[in-house]
Design an enzyme around this catalytic site. Sequence first.
Site, mmCIF file in Angstrom:
data_model
loop_
_atom_site.group_PDB
_atom_site.id
_atom_site.type_symbol
_atom_site.label_atom_id
_atom_site.label_comp_id
_atom_site.label_asym_id
_atom_site.label_seq_id
_atom_site.Cartn_x
_atom_site.Cartn_y
_atom_site.Cartn_z
ATOM 1 N N LYS A 34 51.785 31.406 43.321
ATOM 2 C CA LYS A 34 51.261 32.369 42.339
ATOM 3 C C LYS A 34 49.899 32.893 42.782
ATOM 4 O O LYS A 34 49.643 34.092 42.765
ATOM 5 C CB LYS A 34 51.129 31.709 40.965
ATOM 6 N N ASN A 35 49.016 31.987 43.174
ATOM 7 C CA ASN A 35 47.646 32.411 43.476
ATOM 8 C C ASN A 35 47.539 33.171 44.790
ATOM 9 O O ASN A 35 46.475 33.645 45.144
ATOM 10 C CB ASN A 35 46.700 31.203 43.479
ATOM 11 N N CYS B 228 40.684 33.168 29.473
ATOM 12 C CA CYS B 228 39.501 32.448 28.991
ATOM 13 C C CYS B 228 39.837 31.030 28.537
ATOM 14 O O CYS B 228 38.978 30.315 28.057
ATOM 15 C CB CYS B 228 38.875 33.206 27.830
ATOM 16 N N ARG C 53 34.705 32.370 31.954
ATOM 17 C CA ARG C 53 35.017 32.626 33.366
ATOM 18 C C ARG C 53 34.402 33.972 33.747
ATOM 19 O O ARG C 53 35.063 34.999 33.724
ATOM 20 C CB ARG C 53 36.533 32.610 33.589
ATOM 21 N N PRO C 54 33.116 33.945 34.082
ATOM 22 C CA PRO C 54 32.434 35.210 34.364
ATOM 23 C C PRO C 54 32.946 35.875 35.629
ATOM 24 O O PRO C 54 33.622 35.241 36.449
ATOM 25 C CB PRO C 54 30.973 34.783 34.535
ATOM 26 N N ILE C 55 32.616 37.175 35.782
ATOM 27 C CA ILE C 55 32.960 37.875 37.028
ATOM 28 C C ILE C 55 31.693 38.434 37.687
ATOM 29 O O ILE C 55 31.743 39.397 38.432
ATOM 30 C CB ILE C 55 34.017 38.988 36.811
ATOM 31 N N ASP C 56 30.549 37.800 37.372
ATOM 32 C CA ASP C 56 29.281 38.305 37.912
ATOM 33 C C ASP C 56 29.278 38.317 39.446
ATOM 34 O O ASP C 56 28.752 39.242 40.067
ATOM 35 C CB ASP C 56 28.111 37.461 37.381
ATOM 36 N N ASP D 99 43.335 22.803 39.551
ATOM 37 C CA ASP D 99 44.647 23.155 38.997
ATOM 38 C C ASP D 99 45.611 21.961 38.975
ATOM 39 O O ASP D 99 46.643 22.027 38.303
ATOM 40 C CB ASP D 99 45.277 24.300 39.806
ATOM 41 N N ARG E 38 53.913 31.498 33.197
ATOM 42 C CA ARG E 38 52.956 32.270 34.011
ATOM 43 C C ARG E 38 52.936 31.761 35.449
ATOM 44 O O ARG E 38 52.612 32.517 36.364
ATOM 45 C CB ARG E 38 51.539 32.145 33.431
HETATM 46 C C1 UD1 Z 1 41.211 30.763 41.157
HETATM 47 C C2 UD1 Z 1 42.630 30.415 40.827
HETATM 48 C C3 UD1 Z 1 42.678 29.334 39.754
HETATM 49 C C4 UD1 Z 1 41.837 28.132 40.184
HETATM 50 C C5 UD1 Z 1 40.439 28.571 40.594
HETATM 51 C C6 UD1 Z 1 39.605 27.440 41.177
HETATM 52 C C7 UD1 Z 1 43.826 32.498 41.204
HETATM 53 C C8 UD1 Z 1 44.605 33.616 40.616
HETATM 54 N N1 UD1 Z 1 43.323 31.595 40.343
HETATM 55 O O1 UD1 Z 1 40.638 31.290 39.969
HETATM 56 O O2 UD1 Z 1 44.030 28.948 39.560
HETATM 57 O O3 UD1 Z 1 41.726 27.237 39.085
HETATM 58 O O4 UD1 Z 1 40.524 29.608 41.591
HETATM 59 O O5 UD1 Z 1 40.244 26.890 42.278
HETATM 60 O O6 UD1 Z 1 43.692 32.376 42.399
HETATM 61 N N2 UD1 Z 1 32.524 31.827 38.786
HETATM 62 C C9 UD1 Z 1 31.348 32.421 38.348
HETATM 63 N N3 UD1 Z 1 31.203 33.774 38.510
HETATM 64 C C10 UD1 Z 1 32.180 34.547 39.081
HETATM 65 C C11 UD1 Z 1 33.361 33.930 39.522
HETATM 66 C C12 UD1 Z 1 33.518 32.565 39.359
HETATM 67 O O7 UD1 Z 1 30.453 31.756 37.830
HETATM 68 O O8 UD1 Z 1 31.979 35.767 39.204
HETATM 69 C C13 UD1 Z 1 32.707 30.361 38.616
HETATM 70 C C14 UD1 Z 1 33.858 30.034 37.659
HETATM 71 O O9 UD1 Z 1 33.438 30.068 36.329
HETATM 72 C C15 UD1 Z 1 34.255 28.653 38.138
HETATM 73 C C16 UD1 Z 1 33.987 28.711 39.647
HETATM 74 O O10 UD1 Z 1 33.131 29.825 39.857
HETATM 75 O O11 UD1 Z 1 33.417 27.691 37.576
HETATM 76 C C17 UD1 Z 1 35.236 28.885 40.499
HETATM 77 O O12 UD1 Z 1 35.975 29.983 39.996
HETATM 78 P P1 UD1 Z 1 36.876 30.909 40.938
HETATM 79 O O13 UD1 Z 1 37.045 30.255 42.263
HETATM 80 O O14 UD1 Z 1 36.330 32.288 40.914
HETATM 81 O O15 UD1 Z 1 38.241 30.895 40.175
HETATM 82 P P2 UD1 Z 1 39.272 32.079 40.027
HETATM 83 O O16 UD1 Z 1 39.240 32.931 41.253
HETATM 84 O O17 UD1 Z 1 39.106 32.718 38.712
#
Ligand code: UD1
Length: 417
Positions: free
Chosen positions: A22-23, A116, A121-124, A306, A397
Amino acid sequence: MSHLEIRGGVPLSGRLRVQGAKNSVLPILAAALLAPGQSILHNCPRLSDVEATGKILRLLGCGVEREEKTLLVDASQPTGWTIPDPLMREMRSSVIFLGAMLARLGRAELSYPGGCELGPRPIDLHLAALRSLGAEIVEEQGRLRCTVGSGLVGRELCLSIPSVGATENAMLAACGARGTTTIVGAAREPEIVDLQNFLNAMGARVSGAGSPVVAVEGGAPLHPAEHTVMGDRIAAATYLCAAGTAGGRLELEGAEASSLAAVTACLQEAGCEIKILGDRIALNSRGRLRGIRPVRTAPYPGFPTDAQAVLMAALAGGTGTTMFVENMFDSRYRHVDELSRMGADIQLAGRVAVVTGRPLHAAKVHSTDLRGGAALVVAALGAEGVSQVSGLEHIRRGYEDLEGQLTALGAQVRLIH
Ligand code: UD1
Protein backbone atom coordinates in the site's frame (compact mmCIF):
# COMPACT_ATOMS: atom_id res chain seq x y z
CA MET A 1 -22.62 -2.80 8.93
CA SER A 2 -20.49 -5.84 8.22
CA HIS A 3 -18.09 -7.54 10.59
CA LEU A 4 -15.75 -10.51 10.74
CA GLU A 5 -16.60 -13.50 12.89
CA ILE A 6 -13.38 -15.21 13.93
CA ARG A 7 -13.00 -18.46 15.84
CA GLY A 8 -9.69 -18.31 17.67
CA GLY A 9 -7.20 -21.01 18.58
CA VAL A 10 -7.19 -22.61 15.14
CA PRO A 11 -3.58 -22.99 13.88
CA LEU A 12 -2.73 -21.46 10.50
CA SER A 13 -1.01 -23.49 7.87
CA GLY A 14 0.01 -22.97 4.26
CA ARG A 15 1.62 -20.63 1.79
CA LEU A 16 0.54 -17.08 1.04
CA ARG A 17 1.65 -14.56 -1.60
CA VAL A 18 1.84 -11.17 0.05
CA GLN A 19 -0.09 -8.34 -1.63
CA GLY A 20 1.61 -5.34 -3.24
CA ALA A 21 2.62 -2.64 -0.76
CA LYS A 22 0.00 0.00 0.00
CA ASN A 23 2.65 2.51 1.03
CA SER A 24 4.49 1.95 -2.23
CA VAL A 25 1.63 1.87 -4.72
CA LEU A 26 0.15 5.19 -3.57
CA PRO A 27 3.22 7.41 -4.27
CA ILE A 28 3.94 5.40 -7.42
CA LEU A 29 0.43 6.13 -8.73
CA ALA A 30 1.03 9.83 -8.02
CA ALA A 31 4.38 9.56 -9.83
CA ALA A 32 2.63 8.18 -12.93
CA LEU A 33 1.21 11.69 -13.37
CA LEU A 34 4.71 12.95 -14.20
CA ALA A 35 5.02 11.39 -17.67
CA PRO A 36 2.75 11.87 -20.69
CA GLY A 37 1.43 8.49 -21.84
CA GLN A 38 0.34 5.24 -20.21
CA SER A 39 2.29 3.66 -17.36
CA ILE A 40 1.70 0.04 -16.46
CA LEU A 41 1.84 -0.88 -12.78
CA HIS A 42 1.75 -4.52 -11.72
CA ASN A 43 0.99 -5.99 -8.28
CA CYS A 44 -1.44 -3.21 -7.28
CA PRO A 45 -3.59 -4.50 -4.41
CA ARG A 46 -7.35 -3.92 -4.35
CA LEU A 47 -7.61 -1.50 -1.44
CA SER A 48 -9.93 1.40 -0.75
CA ASP A 49 -6.88 3.73 -0.58
CA VAL A 50 -5.86 2.60 -4.07
CA GLU A 51 -9.42 3.23 -5.30
CA ALA A 52 -9.31 6.72 -3.77
CA THR A 53 -5.97 7.42 -5.48
CA GLY A 54 -7.50 6.28 -8.78
CA LYS A 55 -10.37 8.74 -8.22
CA ILE A 56 -7.87 11.57 -7.71
CA LEU A 57 -6.03 10.66 -10.91
CA ARG A 58 -9.32 10.61 -12.86
CA LEU A 59 -10.28 14.00 -11.43
CA LEU A 60 -6.97 15.33 -12.70
CA GLY A 61 -7.90 14.07 -16.19
CA CYS A 62 -5.93 10.81 -16.25
CA GLY A 63 -7.28 7.46 -17.44
CA VAL A 64 -7.13 4.66 -14.85
CA GLU A 65 -8.04 1.09 -15.72
CA ARG A 66 -7.59 -2.11 -13.78
CA GLU A 67 -6.81 -5.51 -15.30
CA GLU A 68 -6.59 -7.93 -12.39
CA LYS A 69 -3.63 -6.71 -10.32
CA THR A 70 -2.36 -4.34 -13.01
CA LEU A 71 -3.29 -0.67 -13.18
CA LEU A 72 -2.94 1.26 -16.43
CA VAL A 73 -2.55 4.96 -15.76
CA ASP A 74 -2.78 7.26 -18.77
CA ALA A 75 -1.44 10.71 -17.95
CA SER A 76 -1.33 11.92 -21.58
CA GLN A 77 -3.34 15.07 -21.00
CA PRO A 78 -4.11 15.97 -17.42
CA THR A 79 -6.76 18.66 -17.27
CA GLY A 80 -7.25 19.39 -13.57
CA TRP A 81 -5.10 20.56 -10.69
CA THR A 82 -7.65 20.58 -7.87
CA ILE A 83 -8.34 17.83 -5.33
CA PRO A 84 -11.63 18.30 -3.45
CA ASP A 85 -11.80 18.11 0.35
CA PRO A 86 -13.58 14.73 0.70
CA LEU A 87 -10.86 12.95 -1.30
CA MET A 88 -8.10 14.73 0.63
CA ARG A 89 -9.72 13.68 3.88
CA GLU A 90 -10.03 10.05 2.80
CA MET A 91 -6.31 9.34 3.19
CA ARG A 92 -3.13 11.03 4.24
CA SER A 93 -1.12 10.04 1.18
CA SER A 94 -3.30 12.26 -1.05
CA VAL A 95 -0.78 14.97 -0.11
CA ILE A 96 1.86 13.22 -2.25
CA PHE A 97 -0.01 14.54 -5.30
CA LEU A 98 1.22 18.02 -4.38
CA GLY A 99 4.81 17.36 -5.50
CA ALA A 100 3.67 15.46 -8.59
CA MET A 101 1.20 18.18 -9.66
CA LEU A 102 3.75 20.95 -9.18
CA ALA A 103 6.29 19.04 -11.28
CA ARG A 104 3.89 18.19 -14.10
CA LEU A 105 1.28 20.97 -14.06
CA GLY A 106 3.05 23.82 -12.29
CA ARG A 107 0.09 24.35 -9.98
CA ALA A 108 -2.05 22.53 -7.43
CA GLU A 109 -4.96 23.25 -5.16
CA LEU A 110 -5.85 20.96 -2.30
CA SER A 111 -6.71 20.92 1.39
CA TYR A 112 -4.92 19.41 4.36
CA PRO A 113 -4.97 15.60 4.15
CA GLY A 114 -6.90 13.28 6.45
CA GLY A 115 -5.49 10.35 8.37
CA CYS A 116 -5.69 12.05 11.78
CA GLU A 117 -6.47 8.85 13.68
CA LEU A 118 -2.87 8.59 14.92
CA GLY A 119 -2.86 12.05 16.50
CA PRO A 120 -1.70 15.25 14.82
CA ARG A 121 0.05 14.57 11.50
CA PRO A 122 1.40 17.87 10.24
CA ILE A 123 2.66 18.48 6.70
CA ASP A 124 5.02 21.34 7.59
CA LEU A 125 8.06 19.41 6.30
CA HIS A 126 6.33 18.76 2.95
CA LEU A 127 5.44 22.42 2.53
CA ALA A 128 8.88 23.68 3.63
CA ALA A 129 10.62 21.34 1.16
CA LEU A 130 8.38 22.41 -1.74
CA ARG A 131 8.77 26.10 -0.83
CA SER A 132 12.56 25.65 -0.82
CA LEU A 133 12.31 24.35 -4.38
CA GLY A 134 10.50 27.56 -5.33
CA ALA A 135 6.83 26.69 -4.91
CA GLU A 136 4.58 29.53 -3.79
CA ILE A 137 2.06 28.11 -1.36
CA VAL A 138 -0.78 30.24 -0.01
CA GLU A 139 -3.08 28.88 2.71
CA GLU A 140 -6.66 30.20 2.59
CA GLN A 141 -9.48 28.80 4.69
CA GLY A 142 -7.87 25.38 4.94
CA ARG A 143 -7.07 25.21 1.20
CA LEU A 144 -3.53 25.28 -0.15
CA ARG A 145 -3.09 27.16 -3.43
CA CYS A 146 0.28 26.29 -4.92
CA THR A 147 2.07 27.61 -8.00
CA VAL A 148 5.65 27.47 -9.22
CA GLY A 149 6.06 30.93 -10.78
CA SER A 150 8.87 30.65 -13.31
CA GLY A 151 9.57 27.03 -12.37
CA LEU A 152 11.03 24.88 -9.59
CA VAL A 153 14.77 25.03 -8.98
CA GLY A 154 16.77 22.19 -7.39
CA ARG A 155 18.73 22.80 -4.17
CA GLU A 156 19.74 21.11 -0.92
CA LEU A 157 16.84 20.30 1.40
CA CYS A 158 17.33 19.22 5.00
CA LEU A 159 14.54 17.26 6.67
CA SER A 160 14.59 17.60 10.47
CA ILE A 161 12.63 14.30 10.73
CA PRO A 162 13.10 11.50 8.17
CA SER A 163 9.48 11.82 7.02
CA VAL A 164 8.45 9.22 4.45
CA GLY A 165 5.82 11.43 2.83
CA ALA A 166 7.97 14.58 2.77
CA THR A 167 10.84 12.63 1.17
CA GLU A 168 8.48 11.29 -1.51
CA ASN A 169 6.90 14.69 -2.15
CA ALA A 170 10.32 16.31 -2.51
CA MET A 171 11.51 13.54 -4.87
CA LEU A 172 8.47 14.00 -7.13
CA ALA A 173 8.70 17.79 -7.21
CA ALA A 174 12.48 17.62 -7.78
CA CYS A 175 11.94 15.61 -10.97
CA GLY A 176 10.31 18.72 -12.43
CA ALA A 177 12.92 21.17 -11.09
CA ARG A 178 15.89 22.64 -12.96
CA GLY A 179 19.20 21.38 -11.56
CA THR A 180 19.99 18.98 -8.75
CA THR A 181 18.02 18.55 -5.53
CA THR A 182 19.70 16.84 -2.60
CA ILE A 183 17.42 15.62 0.20
CA VAL A 184 19.48 15.34 3.37
CA GLY A 185 17.92 13.46 6.28
CA ALA A 186 15.69 11.52 3.88
CA ALA A 187 13.56 8.60 5.06
CA ARG A 188 15.20 5.25 4.25
CA GLU A 189 12.08 3.06 3.97
CA PRO A 190 12.09 0.38 1.24
CA GLU A 191 9.06 2.10 -0.32
CA ILE A 192 11.32 5.11 -1.10
CA VAL A 193 13.60 2.73 -3.02
CA ASP A 194 10.59 1.39 -4.93
CA LEU A 195 9.58 4.94 -5.85
CA GLN A 196 13.13 5.68 -7.01
CA ASN A 197 13.09 2.56 -9.19
CA PHE A 198 9.83 3.60 -10.85
CA LEU A 199 11.01 7.20 -11.38
CA ASN A 200 14.27 5.97 -12.95
CA ALA A 201 12.32 3.58 -15.19
CA MET A 202 10.49 6.74 -16.39
CA GLY A 203 13.81 8.33 -17.30
CA ALA A 204 14.37 10.33 -14.10
CA ARG A 205 17.82 10.51 -12.50
CA VAL A 206 17.33 9.68 -8.84
CA SER A 207 19.99 8.08 -6.63
CA GLY A 208 20.61 7.37 -2.97
CA ALA A 209 17.17 6.02 -1.96
CA GLY A 210 17.57 3.71 1.02
CA SER A 211 20.27 6.01 2.43
CA PRO A 212 19.76 9.31 4.28
CA VAL A 213 20.78 11.36 1.22
CA VAL A 214 18.68 11.20 -1.96
CA ALA A 215 19.79 13.14 -5.04
CA VAL A 216 17.53 14.04 -7.97
CA GLU A 217 18.90 15.57 -11.16
CA GLY A 218 15.79 17.34 -12.34
CA GLY A 219 14.55 18.26 -15.76
CA ALA A 220 15.11 14.93 -17.53
CA PRO A 221 12.28 14.27 -20.03
CA LEU A 222 10.08 11.56 -18.53
CA HIS A 223 8.24 8.80 -20.37
CA PRO A 224 5.70 6.24 -19.14
CA ALA A 225 7.11 3.05 -17.65
CA GLU A 226 6.19 -0.45 -16.54
CA HIS A 227 6.86 -1.38 -12.93
CA THR A 228 6.01 -4.09 -10.40
CA VAL A 229 5.15 -2.76 -6.96
CA MET A 230 7.15 -4.33 -4.09
CA GLY A 231 5.51 -6.70 -1.60
CA ASP A 232 3.83 -5.24 1.47
CA ARG A 233 6.12 -5.68 4.47
CA ILE A 234 3.41 -4.56 6.93
CA ALA A 235 0.83 -7.01 5.58
CA ALA A 236 3.58 -9.65 5.80
CA ALA A 237 4.27 -8.68 9.42
CA THR A 238 0.54 -8.96 10.15
CA TYR A 239 0.29 -12.53 8.79
CA LEU A 240 3.47 -13.54 10.65
CA CYS A 241 2.04 -12.19 13.92
CA ALA A 242 -1.26 -13.94 13.23
CA ALA A 243 0.45 -17.30 12.74
CA GLY A 244 2.71 -16.54 15.70
CA THR A 245 -0.21 -16.25 18.12
CA ALA A 246 -2.57 -18.81 16.52
CA GLY A 247 0.27 -21.30 16.06
CA GLY A 248 1.04 -23.24 12.90
CA ARG A 249 3.33 -23.09 9.89
CA LEU A 250 3.19 -20.20 7.45
CA GLU A 251 5.23 -19.60 4.33
CA LEU A 252 5.14 -16.09 2.85
CA GLU A 253 6.15 -15.31 -0.71
CA GLY A 254 6.73 -11.92 -2.26
CA ALA A 255 8.00 -9.97 0.75
CA GLU A 256 11.65 -8.99 1.07
CA ALA A 257 12.96 -10.69 4.24
CA SER A 258 15.57 -7.99 4.90
CA SER A 259 12.84 -5.33 5.07
CA LEU A 260 11.16 -7.35 7.84
CA ALA A 261 14.27 -8.03 9.93
CA ALA A 262 13.15 -5.88 12.89
CA VAL A 263 9.81 -7.74 13.07
CA THR A 264 11.11 -11.27 12.53
CA ALA A 265 13.78 -10.70 15.21
CA CYS A 266 10.99 -9.97 17.73
CA LEU A 267 8.96 -13.02 16.70
CA GLN A 268 12.05 -15.22 16.98
CA GLU A 269 12.78 -13.87 20.46
CA ALA A 270 9.13 -14.60 21.33
CA GLY A 271 9.63 -18.26 20.45
CA CYS A 272 8.82 -18.59 16.73
CA GLU A 273 11.12 -20.48 14.43
CA ILE A 274 11.81 -18.39 11.33
CA LYS A 275 13.69 -19.44 8.22
CA ILE A 276 14.49 -17.43 5.11
CA LEU A 277 14.27 -19.73 2.09
CA GLY A 278 15.30 -17.70 -0.97
CA ASP A 279 12.41 -15.28 -1.56
CA ARG A 280 10.22 -16.97 1.06
CA ILE A 281 9.88 -16.47 4.80
CA ALA A 282 8.79 -19.54 6.78
CA LEU A 283 7.42 -19.28 10.31
CA ASN A 284 6.71 -22.13 12.67
CA SER A 285 4.95 -21.42 15.96
CA ARG A 286 3.38 -23.46 18.70
CA GLY A 287 1.33 -20.38 19.76
CA ARG A 288 1.55 -18.65 23.19
CA LEU A 289 4.47 -16.35 22.49
CA ARG A 290 6.89 -15.27 25.23
CA GLY A 291 7.50 -11.69 26.37
CA ILE A 292 10.48 -9.98 24.73
CA ARG A 293 12.89 -7.06 25.23
CA PRO A 294 11.40 -3.57 24.80
CA VAL A 295 10.01 -2.82 21.34
CA ARG A 296 10.70 0.79 20.33
CA THR A 297 9.20 2.07 17.10
CA ALA A 298 11.61 4.06 14.92
CA PRO A 299 12.18 5.12 11.32
CA TYR A 300 13.43 2.32 9.04
CA PRO A 301 15.43 0.15 9.64
CA GLY A 302 14.04 0.35 13.19
CA PHE A 303 10.88 -1.42 14.31
CA PRO A 304 8.02 -0.08 12.13
CA THR A 305 5.27 1.85 13.89
CA ASP A 306 2.82 0.20 11.48
CA ALA A 307 3.64 -3.23 12.97
CA GLN A 308 3.42 -2.13 16.62
CA ALA A 309 -0.27 -2.95 17.04
CA VAL A 310 -0.16 -6.40 15.41
CA LEU A 311 2.88 -7.50 17.43
CA MET A 312 1.27 -6.19 20.62
CA ALA A 313 -1.86 -8.21 19.85
CA ALA A 314 0.18 -11.36 19.30
CA LEU A 315 2.14 -10.93 22.55
CA ALA A 316 -0.95 -9.98 24.59
CA GLY A 317 -2.17 -13.56 24.29
CA GLY A 318 1.20 -15.05 25.23
CA THR A 319 3.17 -15.25 28.47
CA GLY A 320 5.56 -12.79 30.13
CA THR A 321 5.89 -9.04 29.91
CA THR A 322 6.87 -6.77 27.02
CA MET A 323 7.27 -2.99 27.00
CA PHE A 324 6.35 -1.04 23.85
CA VAL A 325 7.52 2.54 23.24
CA GLU A 326 5.71 4.34 20.40
CA ASN A 327 8.08 7.05 19.18
CA MET A 328 6.51 7.92 15.83
CA PHE A 329 2.93 8.98 16.51
CA ASP A 330 1.17 10.45 19.58
CA SER A 331 -2.03 8.48 19.49
CA ARG A 332 -1.23 5.03 18.25
CA TYR A 333 -2.59 2.92 21.09
CA ARG A 334 -6.29 3.11 20.25
CA HIS A 335 -6.43 -0.67 19.85
CA VAL A 336 -5.48 -1.13 23.52
CA ASP A 337 -9.00 -0.53 24.90
CA GLU A 338 -10.42 -3.04 22.44
CA LEU A 339 -7.72 -5.62 23.24
CA SER A 340 -8.64 -5.19 26.91
CA ARG A 341 -12.19 -6.32 26.06
CA MET A 342 -10.58 -9.61 25.06
CA GLY A 343 -8.92 -9.85 28.48
CA ALA A 344 -5.56 -8.33 27.52
CA ASP A 345 -3.50 -6.84 30.37
CA ILE A 346 -1.95 -3.67 28.93
CA GLN A 347 -0.91 -0.69 31.09
CA LEU A 348 -0.58 2.60 29.22
CA ALA A 349 1.47 5.63 30.25
CA GLY A 350 1.96 8.15 27.46
CA ARG A 351 4.20 6.64 24.79
CA VAL A 352 4.75 3.45 26.80
CA ALA A 353 2.55 0.36 26.89
CA VAL A 354 3.40 -2.60 29.11
CA VAL A 355 1.84 -5.85 27.98
CA THR A 356 1.58 -8.79 30.33
CA GLY A 357 0.66 -11.85 28.32
CA ARG A 358 -2.31 -14.00 29.36
CA PRO A 359 -4.85 -16.13 27.48
CA LEU A 360 -7.36 -13.92 25.62
CA HIS A 361 -11.06 -14.67 25.26
CA ALA A 362 -13.48 -13.81 22.46
CA ALA A 363 -15.25 -10.43 22.45
CA LYS A 364 -17.08 -7.98 20.20
CA VAL A 365 -14.50 -5.37 19.23
CA HIS A 366 -14.38 -2.39 16.89
CA SER A 367 -11.50 -1.08 14.74
CA THR A 368 -10.77 2.61 14.86
CA ASP A 369 -7.78 2.67 12.51
CA LEU A 370 -6.12 0.49 9.89
CA ARG A 371 -3.34 -1.27 11.81
CA GLY A 372 -5.30 -1.21 15.07
CA GLY A 373 -8.07 -3.08 13.23
CA ALA A 374 -5.61 -5.66 11.93
CA ALA A 375 -4.36 -6.08 15.51
CA LEU A 376 -7.88 -7.02 16.66
CA VAL A 377 -8.03 -9.71 13.96
CA VAL A 378 -4.63 -11.05 15.10
CA ALA A 379 -5.78 -11.11 18.73
CA ALA A 380 -9.05 -12.84 17.79
CA LEU A 381 -7.14 -15.57 15.92
CA GLY A 382 -5.27 -16.37 19.14
CA ALA A 383 -8.23 -15.99 21.53
CA GLU A 384 -10.53 -18.66 22.93
CA GLY A 385 -14.01 -18.58 21.32
CA VAL A 386 -15.71 -16.64 18.53
CA SER A 387 -14.97 -12.91 18.30
CA GLN A 388 -16.63 -10.23 16.20
CA VAL A 389 -14.48 -7.52 14.65
CA SER A 390 -16.33 -4.53 13.17
CA GLY A 391 -15.08 -1.29 11.58
CA LEU A 392 -13.89 -3.19 8.52
CA GLU A 393 -13.69 -0.02 6.42
CA HIS A 394 -10.42 0.79 8.21
CA ILE A 395 -8.98 -2.67 7.52
CA ARG A 396 -9.99 -2.50 3.83
CA ARG A 397 -7.76 0.56 3.42
CA GLY A 398 -4.68 -1.60 3.70
CA TYR A 399 -5.48 -5.34 3.49
CA GLU A 400 -6.66 -7.05 0.33
CA ASP A 401 -9.19 -9.78 1.08
CA LEU A 402 -7.90 -10.35 4.62
CA GLU A 403 -10.67 -12.87 5.42
CA GLY A 404 -10.05 -14.80 2.18
CA GLN A 405 -6.31 -15.00 2.81
CA LEU A 406 -6.78 -16.19 6.40
CA THR A 407 -9.43 -18.72 5.38
CA ALA A 408 -7.02 -20.13 2.78
CA LEU A 409 -4.59 -20.69 5.67
CA GLY A 410 -7.19 -22.70 7.57
CA ALA A 411 -8.48 -19.95 9.87
CA GLN A 412 -12.18 -19.93 10.70
CA VAL A 413 -13.15 -16.43 9.56
CA ARG A 414 -16.53 -15.40 8.16
CA LEU A 415 -17.63 -12.09 6.72
CA ILE A 416 -21.10 -11.28 8.08
CA HIS A 417 -23.11 -8.56 6.34
C1 UD1 B 1 4.18 6.94 6.28
C2 UD1 B 1 3.33 5.72 6.07
C3 UD1 B 1 2.70 5.28 7.38
C4 UD1 B 1 3.78 5.09 8.44
C5 UD1 B 1 4.66 6.32 8.54
C6 UD1 B 1 5.85 6.14 9.47
C7 UD1 B 1 2.51 5.99 3.79
C8 UD1 B 1 1.35 6.21 2.90
N1 UD1 B 1 2.27 6.02 5.11
O1 UD1 B 1 3.31 7.97 6.73
O2 UD1 B 1 2.00 4.06 7.16
O3 UD1 B 1 3.16 4.88 9.70
O4 UD1 B 1 5.18 6.66 7.23
O5 UD1 B 1 6.63 5.06 9.05
O6 UD1 B 1 3.61 5.75 3.35
N2 UD1 B 1 5.99 14.73 10.54
C9 UD1 B 1 6.01 16.09 10.84
N3 UD1 B 1 5.85 16.98 9.81
C10 UD1 B 1 5.66 16.58 8.52
C11 UD1 B 1 5.64 15.21 8.23
C12 UD1 B 1 5.80 14.30 9.26
O7 UD1 B 1 6.18 16.49 11.99
O8 UD1 B 1 5.52 17.45 7.64
C13 UD1 B 1 6.16 13.74 11.64
C14 UD1 B 1 4.90 12.89 11.84
O9 UD1 B 1 3.97 13.53 12.65
C15 UD1 B 1 5.49 11.64 12.45
C16 UD1 B 1 6.87 11.53 11.79
O10 UD1 B 1 7.14 12.81 11.23
O11 UD1 B 1 5.68 11.82 13.82
C17 UD1 B 1 6.95 10.49 10.68
O12 UD1 B 1 5.88 10.71 9.78
P1 UD1 B 1 5.99 10.37 8.22
O13 UD1 B 1 7.20 9.54 7.98
O14 UD1 B 1 5.85 11.63 7.44
O15 UD1 B 1 4.71 9.50 7.99
P2 UD1 B 1 3.78 9.47 6.72
O16 UD1 B 1 4.59 9.73 5.49
O17 UD1 B 1 2.58 10.29 6.97
